[in-house]
Enzyme design. Structure first.
Site, PDB file in Angstrom:
ATOM      1  N   ASP A   1      37.095 -41.196  49.645  1.00  0.00           N
ATOM      2  CA  ASP A   1      35.613 -41.609  50.002  1.00  0.00           C
ATOM      3  C   ASP A   1      35.543 -40.319  50.619  1.00  0.00           C
ATOM      4  OD1 ASP A   1      33.207 -43.727  51.233  1.00  0.00           O
ATOM      5  OD2 ASP A   1      33.511 -41.348  51.686  1.00  0.00           O
TER       6      ASP A   1
ATOM      7  N   ASP B   1      29.398 -41.056  46.430  1.00  0.00           N
ATOM      8  CA  ASP B   1      30.907 -40.130  46.892  1.00  0.00           C
ATOM      9  C   ASP B   1      32.076 -41.376  47.310  1.00  0.00           C
ATOM     10  OD1 ASP B   1      30.456 -41.834  49.041  1.00  0.00           O
ATOM     11  OD2 ASP B   1      30.859 -39.736  50.165  1.00  0.00           O
ATOM     12  N   GLU B   2      31.908 -42.174  46.372  1.00  0.00           N
ATOM     13  CA  GLU B   2      33.570 -43.469  46.797  1.00  0.00           C
ATOM     14  C   GLU B   2      33.766 -43.644  45.603  1.00  0.00           C
ATOM     15  OE1 GLU B   2      32.869 -47.203  49.551  1.00  0.00           O
ATOM     16  OE2 GLU B   2      30.775 -45.471  49.331  1.00  0.00           O
TER      17      GLU B   2
END
Ligand code: DCP
Ligand code: MG
Length: 366
Positions: free
Chosen positions: A18, A114-115
């Site tokens: 993340d 983002d993960e």
């Protein structure tokens, strides 16, 4: 007769990665004047916007994602707003991060820009350990993109995800296989992914504070108390989470919902909450450059009765005004006179591409 042996699934190596303060870090990277400063990316306070994310400097003041921007400025008067967010740039960075992941594995399941979960059991590059792989990925993100990420490494998705959040920013947390069960026992219930504030309060009210407390209950009891999630809790407190890392998962709708600590019985409050949920949904739609034709309102009443109401619009939308107005209309068509509302949800589905054609949105998040 020979006994048929059950094939034993080899223990997996899962990494959850993340990015740290993702949008805000990209903004600080691209504009050195913002480095070290309290910034928020999102909608402006005067437009009833919400914070998409805040830099770690701003978080010290209590500024958080999904908070009304107005509130954020009250908490942190020097807050610098970056509006509108530069979604195209975040998407490009996201793609670059994904290219780095691909050097190490093709089993990548993005959860958002983002993960992602990575299954590195196969060890494409023969690095030798999942921790080694996580270190190399973090180093590549730092050296090539001038950004930091936090990683969690373990044997399943659930534990890897919690681990990645434990030493943010720039963290790397490993939960070894023989410590997974112990880790789950000591984990406070409010840290369980999927347990929101209200469920956590309910658990606490029943004297359930940690995984160990949940472990004392039978599966039947857990299901009675928490519905079908109960079965999942029963397994996960024993360290068991067999969910595979699934590349190319389709996203068919984008939604946001909230359970309220106190039931809503006042239309003004209901409207406020719908506005806020519409803002969150808008934000996500814009993040993925999606527009949808069908707007859905979900209501759960204090007696747990639930209803959903949908409306399909002539054209696909992604703006907060239209989404908020549509769900408000849907709400007003229900009986709100005596209503005590425990949960509200807003969703958008039936995505269309730029030309307005319906699309089975195969989301390429990276
Ligand atoms: N985001 C958003 N609205 C939210 C939550 C997040 O638009 N309610 C966007 C902005 C974030 C990005 O998604 O930068 C990633 O979300 P995270 O929850 O991972 O938050 P951050 O990466 O910003 O911070 P952290 O360091 O806590 O991961
Ligand atoms: Mg993040």
């Amino acid at each position: 007769m020979p006994r048929t042996l059950q094939p034993v699934m080899a223990q997996r190596k899962i990494i959850h990665i993340d990015m740290d303060a993702f949008y805000a870090s990209v903004e600080q990277r691209d504009n050195p004047e913002l480095k070290g400063k309290a910034i928020a990316v999102g909608g402006l306070p005067e437009n009833r916007g919400v914070v998409a994310t805040a830099s770690y400097e701003a978080r010290k003041f209590g500024v958080r994602s999904a908070m009304p921007s107005k509130r954020a400025v009250q908490l942190c008067p020097d807050l610098i707003f970056i509006a509108p967010p530069r979604f195209a740039v975040y998407k490009t960075v996201s793609r670059q991060v994904r290219e780095i992941f691909h050097r190490y594995t093709d089993l990548i399941e993005p959860l958002s820009l983002d993960e992602a979960y990575l299954d590195v059991t196969e060890d494409k590059q023969q690095i030798g350990s999942a921790i080694g792989i996580a270190k190399q990925i973090k180093a590549a993100i730092r050296d090539e993109l001038q950004l930091t990420a936090s990683a969690g490494v373990s044997i399943n998705k659930f534990v890897a995800k919690i681990a990645s959040d434990m030493n943010k920013p720039d963290g790397l947390t490993f939960i070894p296989p023989d410590k997974v069960e112990e880790f789950m026992e000591s984990l406070p219930v409010n840290k369980f992914h999927g347990v929101g504030k209200v469920t956590a309060e309910k658990m606490n009210g029943l004297n359930l504070f940690t995984g160990a407390d949940l472990k004392r209950l039978s599966e039947v009891e857990l299901v009675r108390l928490f519905g079908k999630q109960g079965s999942f809790y029963h397994k996960i407190v024993r360290g068991i989470d067999d969910r595979p890392v699934e590349p190319n998962r389709e996203t068919k709708s984008i939604s946001a919902e909230d359970t309220f600590l106190n039931d809503l019985d006042n239309p003004v409050e209901m409207k406020e909450q719908l506005d806020r949920l519409a803002a969150i949904v808008t934000n996500r739609l814009q993040q993925y450059e999606l527009k949808g034709k069908t707007i859905t309102l979900k209501i759960r009443y204090s007696d747990f009765k639930q209803l959903t109401r949908s409306q399909t619009l002539p054209a696909a939308v992604s703006d907060q005004e239209t989404i908020a107005a549509t769900v408000l209309q849907l709400l007003l068509k229900t009986d709100i006179q005596e209503a005590k509302i425990r949960l509200l949800g807003v969703g958008v589905s039936n995505f269309a591409d730029e030309s307005g054609h319906a699309e089975t949105a195969q989301l390429r998040l990276f």
